[in-house]
Design a protein around this motif. Structure first.
Motif, PDB file in Angstrom:
ATOM      1  N   PHE A  16       0.833  -1.206   0.000  1.00 19.04           N
ATOM      2  CA  PHE A  16       0.000   0.000   0.000  1.00 19.04           C
ATOM      3  C   PHE A  16       0.869   1.258   0.000  1.00 19.04           C
ATOM      4  N   ALA A  17       2.000   1.191   0.713  1.00 15.95           N
ATOM      5  CA  ALA A  17       2.856   2.370   0.855  1.00 15.95           C
ATOM      6  C   ALA A  17       3.575   2.726  -0.439  1.00 15.95           C
ATOM      7  N   ARG A  18       3.809   1.736  -1.299  1.00 15.88           N
ATOM      8  CA  ARG A  18       4.658   1.972  -2.466  1.00 15.88           C
ATOM      9  C   ARG A  18       3.910   2.052  -3.791  1.00 15.88           C
ATOM     10  N   PHE A  19       2.687   1.508  -3.850  1.00 15.16           N
ATOM     11  CA  PHE A  19       1.923   1.559  -5.095  1.00 15.16           C
ATOM     12  C   PHE A  19       0.751   2.521  -4.926  1.00 15.16           C
ATOM     13  N   PRO A  20       0.768   3.646  -5.634  1.00 12.51           N
ATOM     14  CA  PRO A  20      -0.306   4.634  -5.496  1.00 12.51           C
ATOM     15  C   PRO A  20      -1.688   4.071  -5.799  1.00 12.51           C
ATOM     16  N   LEU A  21      -1.764   3.149  -6.759  1.00 13.02           N
ATOM     17  CA  LEU A  21      -3.051   2.549  -7.063  1.00 13.02           C
ATOM     18  C   LEU A  21      -3.197   1.307  -6.191  1.00 13.02           C
ATOM     19  N   SER A  22      -3.574   1.538  -4.952  1.00 14.34           N
ATOM     20  CA  SER A  22      -3.735   0.445  -3.987  1.00 14.34           C
ATOM     21  C   SER A  22      -5.186   0.384  -3.552  1.00 14.34           C
TER      22      SER A  22
END
Length: 264
Positions: A218-224
């Motif tokens: 969640f922290a690294r992929f904006p489309l989460s």
């Protein structure tokens, strides 16, 4: 941070997605079962050219089955300890580091976990421990009913004090050596197998999950995207998803897949 509904996910963002990475337990499944809507969604995504890679804390033995039988590229298993790739029906295992060393580390961790469990009678080793290659799993809510939440929290504290890498899923406590997690292996797979840079990954990868052990993703992929049942974990999460479905588990995954494909 306020989590948005899928209606806030733009057509442009949907059109950019080339990969969906997804948790399995209570994200693709619901109450331990794979809904038919989930399987249909996986099939539609694959037929549309979107590559799907489950990323799970589940055991390598189970992940081998998933990689062989579901319409996916492969499976990142045991919280990032191993990637099982399916290339034209042939499976290949890639470990985070030397397999023999990881197996030796696992044996050492298992001894520490078994000692810790003597203080928590409601907890037990996960039934799938014999099919794990790199980590150790404690069951607190899979076959343990009702879920032993208080003992889970206390056990996590004890294991963290021993310097171990501890992640909590919706059913298990997963324990391994410090140094990798779901995102670390996902980043390696995307770069080495698919040639995807970090910047490209932020544009082309969507991640779907339901629990605190998905936070690194969640922290690294904006489309989460969090399926609806993530709501129970949000109070203790530092990095929640950007979007949330209305439906839980595999039904929520199917909801997201339908929205994505409709808006491409």
């Amino acid at each position: 941070m306020s989590i948005k509904s899928l209606e806030n996910l733009t057509t442009q963002a949907c059109q950019g997605v080339q990969f969906i990475l997804t948790d399995v337990d209570d994200t693709l499944t619901w109450h331990g079962r794979l809904p038919e809507q989930t399987l249909a969604a996986l099939t539609r995504l694959t037929e549309s050219g979107i590559r799907v890679i489950p990323v799970t804390g589940g055991c390598a033995g189970w992940s081998d089955m998933i990689a062989r039988t579901l319409p996916v590229e492969g499976v990142i298993t045991e919280g990032g300890g191993c990637f099982i790739a399916n290339t034209d029906g042939v499976l290949d295992y890639t470990f985070w580091r030397d397999e023999a060393q990881m197996r030796a580390d696992q044996a050492d961790i298992l001894a520490k976990v078994q000692q810790a469990l003597t203080a928590f009678p409601s907890l037990r080793l996960a039934r799938d421990q014999s099919y794990r290659l790199t980590d150790v799993a404690i069951d607190y809510a899979q076959d343990v009913k009702p879920a032993a939440i208080e003992e889970k929290d206390a056990c996590v504290k004890v294991l963290l004090e021993q310097g171990l890498n501890v992640k909590v899923s919706s059913i298990h406590i997963n324990i391994s050596r410090v140094g990798y997690d779901k995102f670390a292996m996902a980043e390696r797979v995307l770069k080495e197998r698919y040639g995807l840079s970090e910047d490209a990954g932020r544009q082309q990868v969507a991640y779907v999950g339901d629990a605190p052990n998905d936070e690194s993703m969640f922290a690294r992929f904006p489309l989460s995207v969090g399926v609806a049942n993530i709501a129970q974990h949000l109070p203790v999460m530092q990095y929640p998803p950007q979007f949330q479905t209305q439906q839980p588990g595999g039904f929520g995954f199917a909801e997201f897949a339908e929205y994505l494909l409709t808006n491409r």
